[in-house]
Write an enzyme that holds these catalytic residues in place. Structure first.
Site, mmCIF file in Angstrom:
data_model
loop_
_atom_site.group_PDB
_atom_site.id
_atom_site.type_symbol
_atom_site.label_atom_id
_atom_site.label_comp_id
_atom_site.label_asym_id
_atom_site.label_seq_id
_atom_site.Cartn_x
_atom_site.Cartn_y
_atom_site.Cartn_z
ATOM 1 N N ASP A 64 71.075 48.098 41.589
ATOM 2 C CA ASP A 64 69.547 47.400 41.926
ATOM 3 C C ASP A 64 69.817 48.024 43.340
ATOM 4 O O ASP A 64 68.326 47.638 43.865
ATOM 5 C CB ASP A 64 69.604 46.252 41.300
ATOM 6 C CG ASP A 64 71.053 44.910 42.884
ATOM 7 O OD1 ASP A 64 72.015 45.969 42.550
ATOM 8 O OD2 ASP A 64 71.432 44.198 41.798
ATOM 9 N N HIS A 65 70.178 47.905 44.011
ATOM 10 C CA HIS A 65 69.783 48.694 45.585
ATOM 11 C C HIS A 65 69.925 49.871 45.833
ATOM 12 O O HIS A 65 68.542 49.633 46.518
ATOM 13 C CB HIS A 65 71.669 48.185 46.610
ATOM 14 C CG HIS A 65 71.390 46.855 46.094
ATOM 15 N ND1 HIS A 65 71.631 45.640 46.082
ATOM 16 C CD2 HIS A 65 72.025 45.643 48.120
ATOM 17 C CE1 HIS A 65 71.890 44.553 45.912
ATOM 18 N NE2 HIS A 65 71.891 44.349 47.228
ATOM 19 N N ASP A 119 78.177 39.987 45.991
ATOM 20 C CA ASP A 119 77.081 40.446 46.811
ATOM 21 C C ASP A 119 76.623 37.942 47.803
ATOM 22 O O ASP A 119 77.065 37.230 46.890
ATOM 23 C CB ASP A 119 76.163 40.190 46.461
ATOM 24 C CG ASP A 119 74.792 40.535 46.641
ATOM 25 O OD1 ASP A 119 74.687 41.565 47.474
ATOM 26 O OD2 ASP A 119 73.513 39.657 47.171
ATOM 27 N N ARG A 379 65.722 37.340 54.517
ATOM 28 C CA ARG A 379 66.298 37.679 55.147
ATOM 29 C C ARG A 379 65.704 39.046 56.674
ATOM 30 O O ARG A 379 64.844 39.594 55.804
ATOM 31 C CB ARG A 379 67.990 39.022 55.525
ATOM 32 C CG ARG A 379 69.258 37.777 54.474
ATOM 33 C CD ARG A 379 69.895 38.607 54.985
ATOM 34 N NE ARG A 379 71.389 37.646 54.383
ATOM 35 C CZ ARG A 379 72.344 38.106 53.688
ATOM 36 N NH1 ARG A 379 72.506 39.588 52.942
ATOM 37 N NH2 ARG A 379 73.018 37.133 53.955
ATOM 38 N N SER A 533 74.875 39.675 55.018
ATOM 39 C CA SER A 533 75.962 40.090 53.734
ATOM 40 C C SER A 533 77.757 40.302 54.019
ATOM 41 O O SER A 533 78.170 39.840 54.734
ATOM 42 C CB SER A 533 75.876 41.606 53.980
ATOM 43 O OG SER A 533 76.834 41.951 53.316
ATOM 44 N N ARG A 535 79.027 42.893 52.572
ATOM 45 C CA ARG A 535 79.666 43.664 52.732
ATOM 46 C C ARG A 535 80.800 44.040 53.988
ATOM 47 O O ARG A 535 81.020 43.604 54.850
ATOM 48 C CB ARG A 535 78.251 44.661 53.145
ATOM 49 C CG ARG A 535 78.496 44.816 55.066
ATOM 50 C CD ARG A 535 76.581 46.150 55.176
ATOM 51 N NE ARG A 535 75.720 45.202 54.069
ATOM 52 C CZ ARG A 535 74.449 45.234 55.130
ATOM 53 N NH1 ARG A 535 74.571 45.365 56.395
ATOM 54 N NH2 ARG A 535 73.233 44.642 54.307
HETATM 55 C C1 MIC Z 1 71.825 41.938 51.283
HETATM 56 O O1 MIC Z 1 70.922 41.252 50.977
HETATM 57 O O2 MIC Z 1 72.438 42.187 52.946
HETATM 58 C C2 MIC Z 1 72.693 43.285 50.609
HETATM 59 C C3 MIC Z 1 72.435 44.143 50.308
HETATM 60 O O3 MIC Z 1 72.690 42.653 49.280
HETATM 61 C C4 MIC Z 1 74.163 42.461 50.606
HETATM 62 C C5 MIC Z 1 75.845 43.644 49.559
HETATM 63 C C6 MIC Z 1 75.189 44.930 50.296
HETATM 64 O O4 MIC Z 1 75.813 44.916 52.209
HETATM 65 O O5 MIC Z 1 75.106 45.425 49.743
HETATM 66 C C7 MIC Z 1 74.738 40.577 50.840
HETATM 67 O O6 MIC Z 1 74.066 40.330 50.121
HETATM 68 O O7 MIC Z 1 75.945 40.936 50.539
HETATM 69 FE FE1 SF4 Z 2 69.312 42.467 46.873
HETATM 70 FE FE2 SF4 Z 2 70.684 41.244 48.963
HETATM 71 FE FE3 SF4 Z 2 67.448 41.776 48.855
HETATM 72 FE FE4 SF4 Z 2 69.039 40.400 46.916
HETATM 73 S S1 SF4 Z 2 68.993 40.111 49.679
HETATM 74 S S2 SF4 Z 2 67.356 41.478 46.750
HETATM 75 S S3 SF4 Z 2 70.466 41.340 46.837
HETATM 76 S S4 SF4 Z 2 69.302 43.585 48.938
#
Ligand code: MIC
Ligand code: SF4
Length: 642
Positions: A64-65, A119, A379, A533, A535
């Site tokens: 999905d990313h 995530d 965010r 995140s 990550r």
């Molecule tokens: C995000 O919303 O920052 C992400 C991208 O979903 C991350 C995961 C990632 O960095 O791949 C998260 O929230 O953990």
């Molecule tokens: Fe995707 Fe993270 Fe954004 Fe949710 S917050 S839509 S999981 S990138």
């Protein structure tokens, strides 16, 4: 003594430890989820454990990313995940099937169960009454291998909701209000448990909006009871059998309590660049808007998008606004298409994207220079949209839709009658984009494209650790600062050497070069270092660059675990004011490191440049100390196995 929901679920999953706030416990994990940008690393680590088939009740791999396929990299990663999933007993949700949290809520989430996801917004599952926790990929890999998840027993904060929301006010405004009250650090070490008469009026997708953004509070997770609303939702998903009632006992005890009268909440807005920089929409009214983005795992449910469609129907998006919409799942998308709402959105001038994270993680739709972007996401960290000069605000779908029409931030309460909608009695269920794993995976060959590079491993802790302070940072440094993610960088999530050239560049562009030149060193930071995140790249990349320790006033939960899993010491100032005793380019030295880490008390580090000793705490459990000594979780596992 009665129990709250959190205690009930933890108790029924407890593997070791005592349920005393702050103590380390380990719990059994029923389900796991991964997404593609953390998944490649999680599956590489899972493969390194040599377990043929996952041992969870259900594990799902979502794509999905990384769906903008500008080169071969993302598509290669998708192929790798699809084949590794089929081989090892994991369900595969194809690109286009939707955002992991939305799809998981619809199709797999179960009240009373535990879910560990790579995530940080995994707590979305709390909307359906599950204990859903975000973690680094390695922790998820361990859970898939049948190992328990270790965490510190959280405190439980009850948020009692009273009254009901007024027209034009919605779930997003509730969580923005909670963020205004508690801040991005307010949930650290806690589970936020919602209760009270106001809960009943909220549907599961609305509850999920609230638990989703509990991640922005820094909370371990957030959870709602499983009641009639939950039953109705599961029934409408054709899954009524998955329902169980789950509420707190009348005499349950909580560590903290907050009360919110829903009828007093107004439409809210988070100003740049933090989700807790919240004011009432009225205070921002009139600000000119260049882009409006609707979607993300926070606000892309069927009900959210139906509200938007009703507001936009028969009208035209303001000429200076680019409105982009990404429905949260194939289910949502198809239902909007079938009932004509999609046509209303397109007709009004919206730009419709595929069902994925999209602009939320900077995957396309980066705003113009200095643009104001209004988003229904969770965010608004600096630079995350892909345009560092953009001003990103977070709002509800109602505020977003109305503002897209007027071209400025608008309080929707002046916009006539609010759209009224009921939960559908049945959702359109077609799981044809979820591919079950092979019955016998032994014959399946895992496809690895050239973008899949090995992950770095730390080595055993040396007895003398020495290095320069390469950066000194402020409070609330996010993982988007540490390891930026955007359309250009996300394709390299399985390529740590490439990512290392961008580490911490939003703070200081010279950092990667200096880190390489000095063969690593130390980082110094303020409070809540590593928020955001899950990550683990925000730890793996510093590991690759030779970072030995991060010295901060405090750490965010998931990032701290990721550092420990990677063998990097998360050190906390014993006295906050000692932050002033270290500057960039100071040389630090930790002698007798092994015995100091083993002893578990205060650690003394010498600032050679300033000729002073500084006392630090290494707030770790015995297991975590062993990880630091061994050079991370994988090294420790190897050591204990051999
Ligand atoms: C995000 O919303 O920052 C992400 C991208 O979903 C991350 C995961 C990632 O960095 O791949 C998260 O929230 O953990
Ligand atoms: Fe995707 Fe993270 Fe954004 Fe949710 S917050 S839509 S999981 S990138």
């Amino acid at each position: 003594m009665g129990e709250n929901i959190t205690q009930k679920i933890i108790k029924s999953h407890l593997v070791s430890g005592e349920m005393i706030a702050g103590q380390e416990i380990s719990i059994k994990i029923d389900q796991t989820l991964t997404q593609d940008s953390t998944g490649t690393m999680a599956y590489l680590q899972f493969e390194a454990m040599k377990i043929p088939r996952v041992k969870t009740k259900k594990s799902v791999a979502y794509i999905d990313h990384n769906t903008l396929q500008q080169g071969f990299e993302n598509a290669d990663d998708h192929k790798y995940i699809q084949t590794v999933a089929a081989k090892h007993g994991i369900y595969f949700s194809r690109p286009g099937n939707g955002i992991c949290h939305q799809v998981h809520l619809e199709r797999f989430g179960r009240p009373g169960w535990t879910l560990l996801g790579s995530d940080s917004h995994t707590p979305t599952g709390g909307g359906i009454g599950m204990l859903a926790i975000g973690a680094g990929g390695l922790d998820v890999a361990v859970a898939m291998a049948g190992g328990p998840y270790n965490l510190s027993m959280p405190k439980v904060c009850r948020v009692t909701l009273k009254g009901s929301l007024r027209p034009w006010v919605s779930a997003k405004d509730i969580i923005l209000k909670v963020l205004q009250l508690l801040s991005v650090k307010g949930g650290v070490g806690k589970v936020i448990e919602y209760a009270g008469p106001g809960v009943l009026s909220l549907t599961v997708p609305e509850r999920a909006t609230i638990t989703n953004m509990g991640a922005e509070l820094g909370a371990t997770t957030s959870i709602f009871p499983s009641d009639q609303q939950t039953r109705e939702f599961l029934k409408a998903q054709g899954r009524e059998d998955d329902w169980i009632p789950l509420v707190a006992d009348e005499d349950a005890v909580y560590d903290e309590e907050i009360e919110l009268d829903l009828s007093t909440i107004e439409p809210m807005i988070a100003r740049p660049h933090s989700p807790d920089n919240v004011v009432s929409v009225v205070e921002e009214e009139g600000t000119k808007v260049d882009q409006v983005a609707i979607g993300s795992c926070t606000n892309s449910s069927y009900l959210d998008l139906m509200k938007v469609a009703k507001i936009l129907k028969g009208k035209t998006v303001h000429k200076d606004v680019s409105l982009v919409i990404a429905p949260g799942s194939k289910q949502v998308y198809t239902m909007l298409a079938q009932n004509g709402a999609l046509a209303d959105l397109i007709d009004a001038g919206a730009r419709i994207l595929e069902s994925a994270c999209g602009p939320c993680i900077g995957m396309g739709q980066a705003p113009a220079t200095d643009a104001v972007s209004l988003r229904t996401f969770n965010r608004n960290f600096y630079g995350r949209s892909g345009t560092s000069s953009a001003q990103v605000y977070l709002v509800s779908p109602e505020v977003a839709a109305v503002s897209a029409l007027t071209g400025m931030v608008t309080d929707p309460r002046g916009f006539g009658k609010a759209p009224e909608l009921d939960m559908p009695k049945s959702f359109l269920v077609n799981d044809n984009s979820i591919i079950p794993p092979a019955d016998d995976g032994s014959e399946i060959e895992v496809v690895r494209g050239p973008n899949i590079k090995p992950f770095p491993l730390s080595s055993e802790l040396a007895d003398r650790v020495e290095g320069l302070v390469l950066l000194k940072m402020e409070d609330n440094i996010t993982t988007d600062h540490i390891m930026p993610s955007n359309a250009k960088l996300l394709p390299f999530r399985s390529n740590i050497p490439h990512l290392s050239n961008y580490c911490l560049t939003p703070v200081d562009e010279t950092f990667p070069a200096r880190a390489k030149e000095n063969k690593g060193g130390f980082l110094v930071a303020g409070h809540n270092y590593g928020q955001g995140s899950s990550r683990e790249h925000a730890a793996l990349v510093p590991l690759y660059l030779g970072i030995k320790g991060v010295i901060a006033k405090s750490f965010a939960r998931i990032h701290k675990s990721n550092l420990i899993n990677s063998g990097i010491m998360p050190l906390v100032f014993e006295r906050e004011e000692d932050y002033d005793l270290i500057d960039v380019n100071d040389r630090l030295e930790l002698v007798d490191a092994i015995s100091q880490v083993k002893a578990g008390g205060l650690i003394t580090i010498r600032n050679i440049t300033k000729d002073i000793d500084i006392r630090l705490r290494l707030e770790l459990s015995t297991r975590e100390r062993e990880m630091i000594l061994a050079g991370g979780l994988l090294n420790l596992t190897k050591k204990t196995r051999s």
